[in-house]
Design an enzyme around this catalytic site. Sequence first.
Site, mmCIF file in Angstrom:
data_model
loop_
_atom_site.group_PDB
_atom_site.id
_atom_site.type_symbol
_atom_site.label_atom_id
_atom_site.label_comp_id
_atom_site.label_asym_id
_atom_site.label_seq_id
_atom_site.Cartn_x
_atom_site.Cartn_y
_atom_site.Cartn_z
ATOM 1 C CG ASP A 278 -96.703 -77.253 -3.828
ATOM 2 O OD1 ASP A 278 -96.072 -77.032 -2.780
ATOM 3 O OD2 ASP A 278 -96.272 -76.948 -4.960
ATOM 4 C CE1 TYR B 208 -94.596 -73.427 -9.163
ATOM 5 C CE2 TYR B 208 -96.392 -74.510 -8.016
ATOM 6 C CZ TYR B 208 -95.051 -74.403 -8.301
ATOM 7 O OH TYR B 208 -94.164 -75.282 -7.731
ATOM 8 C CE LYS C 37 -93.493 -74.718 -3.761
ATOM 9 N NZ LYS C 37 -94.570 -74.838 -4.747
ATOM 10 C CG HIS D 296 -90.146 -71.485 -5.601
ATOM 11 N ND1 HIS D 296 -91.301 -71.118 -6.224
ATOM 12 C CD2 HIS D 296 -89.849 -72.702 -6.116
ATOM 13 C CE1 HIS D 296 -91.686 -72.059 -7.067
ATOM 14 N NE2 HIS D 296 -90.811 -73.029 -7.019
HETATM 15 N N1 LIG Z 1 -90.399 -76.363 -5.501
HETATM 16 C C1 LIG Z 1 -90.095 -76.472 -6.778
HETATM 17 O O1 LIG Z 1 -89.121 -75.882 -7.264
HETATM 18 C C2 LIG Z 1 -90.957 -77.320 -7.670
HETATM 19 C C3 LIG Z 1 -90.479 -77.720 -8.920
HETATM 20 C C4 LIG Z 1 -91.315 -78.510 -9.691
HETATM 21 C C5 LIG Z 1 -92.549 -78.894 -9.237
HETATM 22 N N2 LIG Z 1 -93.014 -78.476 -8.001
HETATM 23 C C6 LIG Z 1 -94.327 -78.881 -7.476
HETATM 24 O O2 LIG Z 1 -94.429 -80.289 -7.611
HETATM 25 C C7 LIG Z 1 -95.593 -80.598 -8.349
HETATM 26 C C8 LIG Z 1 -95.415 -81.876 -9.124
HETATM 27 O O3 LIG Z 1 -94.358 -81.780 -10.054
HETATM 28 P P1 LIG Z 1 -94.583 -81.751 -11.636
HETATM 29 O O4 LIG Z 1 -95.887 -81.163 -11.943
HETATM 30 O O5 LIG Z 1 -93.379 -81.129 -12.222
HETATM 31 O O6 LIG Z 1 -94.500 -83.272 -12.096
HETATM 32 P P2 LIG Z 1 -95.156 -84.672 -11.639
HETATM 33 O O7 LIG Z 1 -96.209 -84.498 -10.628
HETATM 34 O O8 LIG Z 1 -94.009 -85.575 -11.386
HETATM 35 O O9 LIG Z 1 -95.789 -85.141 -13.020
HETATM 36 C C9 LIG Z 1 -96.835 -84.445 -13.630
HETATM 37 C C10 LIG Z 1 -97.017 -85.037 -15.024
HETATM 38 O O10 LIG Z 1 -97.362 -86.417 -14.916
HETATM 39 C C11 LIG Z 1 -98.644 -86.639 -15.499
HETATM 40 N N3 LIG Z 1 -99.380 -87.543 -14.586
HETATM 41 C C12 LIG Z 1 -99.986 -87.244 -13.421
HETATM 42 N N4 LIG Z 1 -100.546 -88.327 -12.875
HETATM 43 C C13 LIG Z 1 -100.291 -89.350 -13.712
HETATM 44 C C14 LIG Z 1 -100.624 -90.731 -13.695
HETATM 45 N N5 LIG Z 1 -101.320 -91.265 -12.705
HETATM 46 N N6 LIG Z 1 -100.205 -91.499 -14.740
HETATM 47 C C15 LIG Z 1 -99.489 -90.959 -15.759
HETATM 48 N N7 LIG Z 1 -99.137 -89.667 -15.828
HETATM 49 C C16 LIG Z 1 -99.538 -88.858 -14.806
HETATM 50 C C17 LIG Z 1 -99.302 -85.286 -15.620
HETATM 51 O O11 LIG Z 1 -100.129 -85.228 -16.751
HETATM 52 P P3 LIG Z 1 -101.697 -84.804 -16.651
HETATM 53 O O12 LIG Z 1 -101.768 -83.488 -15.968
HETATM 54 O O13 LIG Z 1 -102.095 -84.760 -18.101
HETATM 55 O O14 LIG Z 1 -102.368 -85.913 -15.891
HETATM 56 C C18 LIG Z 1 -98.099 -84.347 -15.805
HETATM 57 O O15 LIG Z 1 -97.700 -84.312 -17.164
HETATM 58 C C19 LIG Z 1 -95.778 -79.352 -9.225
HETATM 59 O O16 LIG Z 1 -97.042 -79.295 -9.832
HETATM 60 C C20 LIG Z 1 -95.494 -78.273 -8.240
HETATM 61 O O17 LIG Z 1 -96.611 -78.065 -7.395
HETATM 62 C C21 LIG Z 1 -92.214 -77.704 -7.215
#
Ligand SMILES: NC(=O)c1ccc[n+]([C@@H]2O[C@H](COP(=O)([O-])OP(=O)(O)OC[C@H]3O[C@@H](n4cnc5c(N)ncnc54)[C@H](OP(=O)(O)O)[C@@H]3O)[C@@H](O)[C@H]2O)c1
Length: 268
Positions: free
Chosen positions: A45, A50, A75, A106
């Site tokens: 994704d 980004y 997006k 988005h």
């Molecule tokens: N459409 C939208 O508006 C929107 C908004 C937000 C996000 N997104 C998408 O959704 C994806 C995921 O959301 P997100 O990046 O905000 O948050 P997330 O996936 O909920 O959490 C990521 C965080 O958790 C940590 N993490 C990952 N795996 C872990 C594990 N097994 N144990 C403990 N901690 C862990 C990561 O640290 P490390 O990297 O240090 O492991 C990072 O700090 C984004 O990357 C993006 O692609 C889309």
Amino acid sequence: MNIPSVVLNSGAKMPQLGLGTWDLRGSECVRAVRDALDAGYRHVDTASLYGNEKEVGLAVKKSGVPRKDLFITSKIWNDEHDDPEAALEASLKRLGTDYVDLYLIHWPVPERNETWRAFEGFLKDKRCRSVGVSNFTVRHLKELLNKRNVVPAVNQIEFSPFLYQKDILQFCNESKIRLVASSPLTHGRKLKHAVIAALAKKYSKTPAQIVLRWHIQHGIVPIPKSKSRERIEENAAIFDFSISREDMALLDGLDEGYHYYADPGDEP
Ligand SMILES: NC(=O)c1ccc[n+]([C@@H]2O[C@H](COP(=O)([O-])OP(=O)(O)OC[C@H]3O[C@@H](n4cnc5c(N)ncnc54)[C@H](OP(=O)(O)O)[C@@H]3O)[C@@H](O)[C@H]2O)c1
């Protein structure tokens, strides 16, 4: 690692777990995407916002995984709606591909319904194999369904046991729109919660695996982000166990309306 797929309303297959890439930049992004592809992920994704589509494309190329085996989402960002054609072409160019598997609006900006008309065209000429939306509430979805013909294949929204948006999930299920969970791990903020910790112990899994498995059992597609190879592998090891009905109910009960990102509910 064998990750199962779900079928979207477009007929396309989408792996039920993807790698999120928000916050991954430069060589760290290339390495993380390669690690994920090595670990068996086939769904990535990204978004023009980004600033890493080029790196995602590079990682894909270096991995040697055939394009047809991959599911790539991008997006259109809020400042690109005046020319969706140019936005898509720029994303394709940066990704180094001639199609995306899924292209999303988005954010529910006021121009959303007009942009959807262009998206319907992208579907016809196959530059987008599926099209969808992101951060749409039930109100935004109903409005779009009333105005346009193509039903979004996906609504990508922030979702977790701490933000269990049942009304949107139910509406999406009824409308055959697949829910994709962004920030499924609450951006790491709630993984130490006592209920999660207790279930992790009970199932001999990690807190992140419990939370991601909860999404899978709700039929949702989570896209956790990690820069660590170990965590990327950990996050995919969720297809070899099941959470009981009682424990799913326990997790459902954790909802506290927790948003890490902005709540799109206020968008006109
Ligand atoms: N459409 C939208 O508006 C929107 C908004 C937000 C996000 N997104 C998408 O959704 C994806 C995921 O959301 P997100 O990046 O905000 O948050 P997330 O996936 O909920 O959490 C990521 C965080 O958790 C940590 N993490 C990952 N795996 C872990 C594990 N097994 N144990 C403990 N901690 C862990 C990561 O640290 P490390 O990297 O240090 O492991 C990072 O700090 C984004 O990357 C993006 O692609 C889309």
